[in-house]
Write a protein that holds these residues in place. Sequence first.
Motif: not given
Lengths: 248, 291, 372, 296
Positions: B265, B271, B274, B279, D33, D77, D88-89, D91-93, D95-96, D99-100
């Motif tokens: 992870y 992220f 971020m 929030l 994204f 959010p 970007i946000a 895109l980050g999600f 990726e998360i 990863m999960i």
Amino acid sequence: MIEIRNVTKTFGGTRAVADCSLNLEGLKIAGLIGPNGSGKTTLFNLITGLVRPDSGEITFQGKRIDGKLPHHMAALGLIRTFQLSRVFPRLTVMDNMLIAPQRQTGERLLSLLFQFPKVRMEEANHREKAVELLDMLGIIHLHDQFAGNLSYGQQKLLELGRAVMAEPKMILLDEPTAGINPRLIQTMKDMILKMKACGQIFFIIEHNMDVVVELCEKIFVLDHGEKIAEGSPLEIQNDPLVIEAYLG
Amino acid sequence: MDSLPYYLQTVLNGVLAGCIYALFAMGLTLIYGVLNFVNFAHGELIMWGAYFLFLAISEPFALPLYAAIPVALVITALLGAAMDFAVFRPLRQANRLTLLIAAIGLSFFLRNAAQLFWGAEVQTYGFEIRQGYQWFGLYLTPQQLAIIVISVICIIGVYLLFFKSRMGKSMRALADNLDLARISGIHTERTILSAWVISSLLAGVGGILLALDTNLNPEMGVTNLIKAFAATLIGGVGNIWGALAGGIIIGLAENIAVLFISPGYKDAVAFVIMVLILLVRPYVVIGERRD
Amino acid sequence: MKKLVVIASVVSLLVWFSVAPVRAAEDIKIGAAFALSGSIAVYGEGFKKCVDLAVEEINAKGGIKGKKIEIVYEDNKSNPKDCVTAVRKLITVDKVPVIFGPAGSSNFMAAAPVAQESKVVMLSAQGTAEKLTQAGKYIFRIIPSNSKQGQRLAKMAFDMGYRKLPVMYINNDWGLDLKDGFVTSFKKMGGVVTDIIPFDEKKTDYRTELLRANRGNPKAIVNLTYINEGAVQFKQAYEMGVKTQWLCGSAARAPKMVELAGKAAEGIMGTYPSVVQDTKAYQAFKAAYKKKYGDDKIPIFGDYNYDLVYLTARAIEKGGYTAEGIRKAMPAASKGYKGVTGDKTFDKDRGMQKADIGIWIVKNGKIEDYKK
Amino acid sequence: MDLLLHLSIVIAIYSIFALSLNIEVGYTGLFNFGHVAFFAIGAYTSALLTLQGVPFSLSMIAGIGFAGAAGFLIGIPSLKLQGDYFGIATLGFAEIVRMILQNQVAWTKGPMGLPGITRPELFSWRFDTLPEYLVLALGAAILTFLVIGFLTLSPFGRVLKAIRDDETAAAILGKNAFACKMKSFVIGSLFAGLAGVLWAHYITFISPGDFTLTETILVLLIVVLGGKGTLLGPVVGAVVLIFFQESLRFLRLPPEWSSILGPLQQMVFGLILVLLMIFRPEGLIREKGKEKIDRD
């Protein structure tokens, strides 16, 4: 209808609006003038919720509205236009008009599914009204153009039409005649007067003194964020403070 | 290895990673500030910077390192300027989605161009590997020392440039309001060009440092750029100090986290921070109203 | 504007039909959905070299019953979606009855159901995932699965006297599968796995992962890594003064890894599905490879791909040039067949029964077979 | 023929995927994204459930529903953010999410992926062979097209476009921009989930590696090439792009070229994107509305 009481707004140390109080109760068309940077647009932003006051109160029909979000204001019956017109450039002229009416059934997803006949009826009614208004504004022939393709003056007319479409209790116009040609200024004035005759209430920021004098019953003058004068057009034209503010 | 050096070394690793992220994020922020869009092709400037050095030190040029680095940096800056000239200049009046997609296209183009020339394989500059200096149980190689020192120099440089020079003043004016800056007689095009040059230089320096410390591959830019995006978001939009802080925070956080959570992870850490920032402090990234 | 769309579609269709291949009836066509571009293209090119070598040799000796073999290569672009497209194209357009499948277990497993459904034989020369052939009876592999390698790695670690080990692994199908194989076997033997550390592919910085693995200075660390990742890790570990015995899997056993990691790679050991290299067959293969390509750096799994061609040719010879024939002939063709990589007899799961797992070590910058 | 069917199915599924992105990017101006995350959630949810023996009709609904719910949660959010930063946000999600999928091995089998996903059965209809599946995929694509068409042509769609053009002006007209963006985002996520479900049951094997940023960029390319903010654009984009990509296979180029062709093709894609943005940013299909300037 609107009352502003002791409103102050500071941006990074400079006071854009300083302890301002205005009462527009009972006025059909009120004017707001002042030199550049005197806080006129900020005052409009404060009224329409784009900016929150640091202190003071704004009431509309007796209810406090400061601190509410911009999209609540339209529901309350307050619609404004912008100094640099803000039509939706990639929407057609007609769509720019049709978007304005409040509480459209077709904008709610569930109603869209279950009350479709009602949606169509509403659309037809709005369209009829929009055609009428566009005709009055003299831009009906442009109805299927992207609003972004219109000339600057036409965009300002469209913005006015859009505001009227929303059937608000009060329209705030931010320099409606700035930067447009005399013929369109005439159309604009005619339109405003016609609407006034129908009972529409306006609050106008304007630089063009002729227009202000012709339209407004009462004029408020701002300088450096402070109200320096208020009164009838005649009184304002002869007010030494006002003359000083404009010349100095 | 006992506990204290173990954690200290982690912190050091975090700072190293953070310096690299910060260099990238600062370059991004600079362009964002002036042109108001996120340059997705920044990662390719990073990667090409590193590859230009690779080209300069290998046959047929075979320049010594001290000569090759300036050459590589100059070419990177030229590449940045060329990018602006060829792609972004014709799009000055375009909306941001257009700019953004053009940048993505550019990034595809440049990344695959590198792959065409060098293949997807990993390359190295081929310097001899040596053990780091040991210092109170911490290991630090010359390259790593260089990363820290040069990052600090770059940061100070950018600070002086941005806040103390005429050029920086113009850039900040541009960042505040493009139209206004134009009216007030700032040479907008020249200012934009210098922003590109500085941003490219930062990218080149970062890329070279990264490659010196590890190695080169065509994807080295993109993988790190995503973190740099997060860094700019964490630090606040268009804010040089924010980019710096964001980079260091991410570098530290993800390295420290590796000790405690499943390292699978690791990439998520940036992220998650971020999201938390979004929030808690939503306003840092709102703003941008035309009135 | 609409013209544009029309033109674009017409051009695509024209290209499509005009170049649709005319089938040459006399040749024996075998499909190969290899990674010729994309992230694992490095591997694909090596496989292709060895396949070409074997085909050349067979054709020089008269082909299969007088017919020449032709390989139809199709790029799988290193991703599952294009693997499926490539295999579909081979089956429907080129109408091949047998396909050499994609490398990378997840790529292979995405394409395998397509072959099974279309009743076309698909073989893997290098897929080691446990469930690789479970899509059906048309799917074969000629390399032992990860669990066998995992067992061997565990035994090797145990034999060398290591009882407590951390395990690092690359977080992909190969790494996870092999890690599971190792951990299960090692625990069964009574060993203790102190920490399990997955790491991402294609990163440039693994320092903290290494630091965590090295906590308490273990005598050995198992690191199931790839070429590039391994090179970066061994270098960074060396810089941080990590002194341990690295134990790896097969994927790191590549000259490129040693080249990149330099002296940091010295002494690294690992297991791999071995090939007894001093056999005559292997030496002949090596010589032929050198003759054709000018170097003797046999690509990773190149030898398996070489065997794959010969084995397939045998099956075609025995069963005829139909998918059903090849499938049925496969077990018999493989029985007792000794390729350069050893005995290729299929087991009941259409995998390799007799797995030879060897041990490699990096010595003086070269990868050698480990001898006690 | 099978290949043509296969490509048609891929095109149908990607059309759904692109249509769902278009309602966000093209109509609402949300630069998402991380769209692939919802595709992945749909695919994984439905695959995992059917592998547990849940009937397809339920697993499909769950897949779509989960994707939509994820959209809602992610929207809270991130929808406050402007333009690129929303990108970007998300895109980050994405990726998360990836990863999960990659690391929660106990739930998702991690990088091993999920083999043996069954072909769907819906109301006693089995969609097993290619032509049958094409019927299903095409049906879903047409349904998506109609629903999204209906929404975007409705007053609701008009509000979305207005928000895209000028959020502040829309707010001044009483439109709750956040709520509308949320609705658009959730609708986009729902349909991306549908595309993911169809993808998983078609390809029958999924792994986290299928759901990377590259996929998002591919759909984005489809939308932009076809014409963002138009109904037909994403469909045209999907047809043109996938045919163009696959037609290269038929050029019978020597396989040695592949190592060059791969990057070269990507370079050409990149170049097309750039040139498109400079010379025809609206894509192949233009948004409705006259362009000619008719000033008085």
